[in-house]
Design a protein around this motif. Structure first.
Motif, mmCIF file in Angstrom:
data_model
loop_
_atom_site.group_PDB
_atom_site.id
_atom_site.type_symbol
_atom_site.label_atom_id
_atom_site.label_comp_id
_atom_site.label_asym_id
_atom_site.label_seq_id
_atom_site.Cartn_x
_atom_site.Cartn_y
_atom_site.Cartn_z
ATOM 1 N N UNK A 1 0.823 -1.212 0.000
ATOM 2 C CA UNK A 1 0.000 0.000 0.000
ATOM 3 C C UNK A 1 0.857 1.263 0.000
ATOM 4 N N UNK A 2 1.926 1.280 0.782
ATOM 5 C CA UNK A 2 2.819 2.445 0.834
ATOM 6 C C UNK A 2 3.477 2.683 -0.519
ATOM 7 N N UNK A 3 3.866 1.614 -1.187
ATOM 8 C CA UNK A 3 4.456 1.747 -2.519
ATOM 9 C C UNK A 3 3.434 2.294 -3.509
ATOM 10 N N UNK A 4 2.187 1.851 -3.402
ATOM 11 C CA UNK A 4 1.130 2.341 -4.295
ATOM 12 C C UNK A 4 0.896 3.834 -4.088
ATOM 13 N N UNK A 5 0.942 4.293 -2.844
ATOM 14 C CA UNK A 5 0.796 5.722 -2.546
ATOM 15 C C UNK A 5 1.907 6.516 -3.222
ATOM 16 N N UNK A 6 3.131 6.070 -3.066
ATOM 17 C CA UNK A 6 4.265 6.778 -3.654
ATOM 18 C C UNK A 6 4.177 6.869 -5.159
ATOM 19 N N UNK A 7 3.814 5.769 -5.800
ATOM 20 C CA UNK A 7 3.686 5.748 -7.261
ATOM 21 C C UNK A 7 2.536 6.628 -7.731
ATOM 22 N N UNK A 8 1.391 6.520 -7.073
ATOM 23 C CA UNK A 8 0.224 7.310 -7.470
ATOM 24 C C UNK A 8 0.514 8.806 -7.394
ATOM 25 N N UNK A 9 1.095 9.252 -6.289
ATOM 26 C CA UNK A 9 1.357 10.683 -6.139
ATOM 27 C C UNK A 9 2.370 11.173 -7.169
ATOM 28 N N UNK A 10 3.352 10.359 -7.481
ATOM 29 C CA UNK A 10 4.327 10.739 -8.506
ATOM 30 C C UNK A 10 3.677 10.801 -9.887
ATOM 31 N N UNK A 11 2.885 9.801 -10.216
ATOM 32 C CA UNK A 11 2.241 9.726 -11.526
ATOM 33 C C UNK A 11 1.247 10.859 -11.754
ATOM 34 N N UNK B 1 6.214 3.684 6.109
ATOM 35 C CA UNK B 1 5.264 4.095 5.080
ATOM 36 C C UNK B 1 5.874 5.199 4.223
ATOM 37 N N UNK B 2 6.469 6.188 4.874
ATOM 38 C CA UNK B 2 7.093 7.310 4.153
ATOM 39 C C UNK B 2 8.288 6.825 3.326
ATOM 40 N N UNK B 3 9.155 6.044 3.920
ATOM 41 C CA UNK B 3 10.348 5.572 3.211
ATOM 42 C C UNK B 3 9.985 4.781 1.957
ATOM 43 N N UNK B 4 8.993 3.909 2.067
ATOM 44 C CA UNK B 4 8.581 3.078 0.925
ATOM 45 C C UNK B 4 7.909 3.956 -0.137
ATOM 46 N N UNK B 5 7.054 4.882 0.272
ATOM 47 C CA UNK B 5 6.386 5.772 -0.690
ATOM 48 C C UNK B 5 7.409 6.612 -1.446
ATOM 49 N N UNK B 6 8.371 7.165 -0.731
ATOM 50 C CA UNK B 6 9.409 7.986 -1.368
ATOM 51 C C UNK B 6 10.202 7.163 -2.387
ATOM 52 N N UNK B 7 10.577 5.953 -2.003
ATOM 53 C CA UNK B 7 11.343 5.100 -2.920
ATOM 54 C C UNK B 7 10.512 4.710 -4.146
ATOM 55 N N UNK B 8 9.249 4.340 -3.930
ATOM 56 C CA UNK B 8 8.400 3.902 -5.045
ATOM 57 C C UNK B 8 8.095 5.034 -6.012
ATOM 58 N N UNK C 1 -7.242 2.781 0.870
ATOM 59 C CA UNK C 1 -6.107 1.993 0.369
ATOM 60 C C UNK C 1 -6.496 0.970 -0.692
ATOM 61 N N UNK C 2 -7.706 0.444 -0.625
ATOM 62 C CA UNK C 2 -8.141 -0.545 -1.601
ATOM 63 C C UNK C 2 -8.091 0.024 -3.019
ATOM 64 N N UNK C 3 -8.492 1.276 -3.188
ATOM 65 C CA UNK C 3 -8.454 1.908 -4.514
ATOM 66 C C UNK C 3 -7.022 2.119 -4.999
ATOM 67 N N UNK C 4 -6.108 2.296 -4.079
ATOM 68 C CA UNK C 4 -4.722 2.534 -4.458
ATOM 69 C C UNK C 4 -4.034 1.261 -4.921
ATOM 70 N N UNK C 5 -4.290 0.174 -4.244
ATOM 71 C CA UNK C 5 -3.583 -1.076 -4.553
ATOM 72 C C UNK C 5 -4.282 -1.893 -5.631
ATOM 73 N N UNK C 6 -5.539 -1.571 -5.935
ATOM 74 C CA UNK C 6 -6.279 -2.328 -6.961
ATOM 75 C C UNK C 6 -6.105 -1.738 -8.359
ATOM 76 N N UNK C 7 -5.330 -0.659 -8.496
ATOM 77 C CA UNK C 7 -5.256 0.004 -9.804
ATOM 78 C C UNK C 7 -4.255 -0.652 -10.719
#
Length: 155
Positions: free
Chosen positions: A33-43, A62-69, A149-155
């Motif tokens: 989920x944290x990775x999905x957040x990072x990717x979504x915000x970047x995209x 959560x922050x570290x994974x989002x930043x990396x993703x 989170x379900x909408x973030x990881x199901x995309x």
């Protein structure tokens, strides 16, 4: 007008053998989920200019994974008030930082209560949920979007 993205930490691992709440890590679903957040915000062009994060392990992960993703380059700060604090503490943090887009990573029930205080709407922030609020000069806000989170990881 500035904006704040509120992110409740992703799903934690209650079975990690950690007895101290502050040190509880993310579980596998939380990391995804944290990775999905990072990717979504970047995209979508919503990478924050600054991230304020609770000192809890699950929030920091959560922050570290989002930043990396998302390959973000924004600075992060650990803020004790995001673990121990109140709605007033969170509103003060959100409104005193003069950046175009701030991210605050914290916990319940303070997340939902802060969103309700700012917008007047009753909102629920499950683990991994993401909400963007436009702030007005009077410290009120307008909810722009809320993603469970379900909408973030199901995309």
């Amino acid at each position: 007008m500035s904006a704040v993205i509120f992110l409740r930490h992703a799903k934690s691992d209650w079975y990690a053998g950690i007895s101290n709440d502050l040190e509880r890590p993310l579980n596998k679903r939380g990391r995804r989920s944290a990775a999905a957040v990072g990717s979504l915000l970047a995209e979508t062009g919503h990478v924050p200019n600054l991230v304020l994060c609770s000192p809890a392990t699950r929030a920091r992960q959560t922050v570290e994974i989002a930043i990396a993703a998302g390959d973000w380059t924004c600075p992060t700060e650990t803020v004790d008030e995001l673990y121990y604090g109140t709605v007033d503490d969170m509103v003060t943090l959100a409104c005193k930082r003069l950046v175009p887009l701030l991210m605050i990573v914290g916990h319940e029930p303070t997340m939902s209560s802060t969103l309700e205080y700012l917008t007047g709407a009753e909102l629920r922030m499950p683990t991994g949920a993401l909400a963007r609020i436009s702030l007005n000069p009077d410290n009120s806000g307008l909810l722009e979007w809320l993603f469970p989170p379900r909408l973030l990881t199901d995309r």
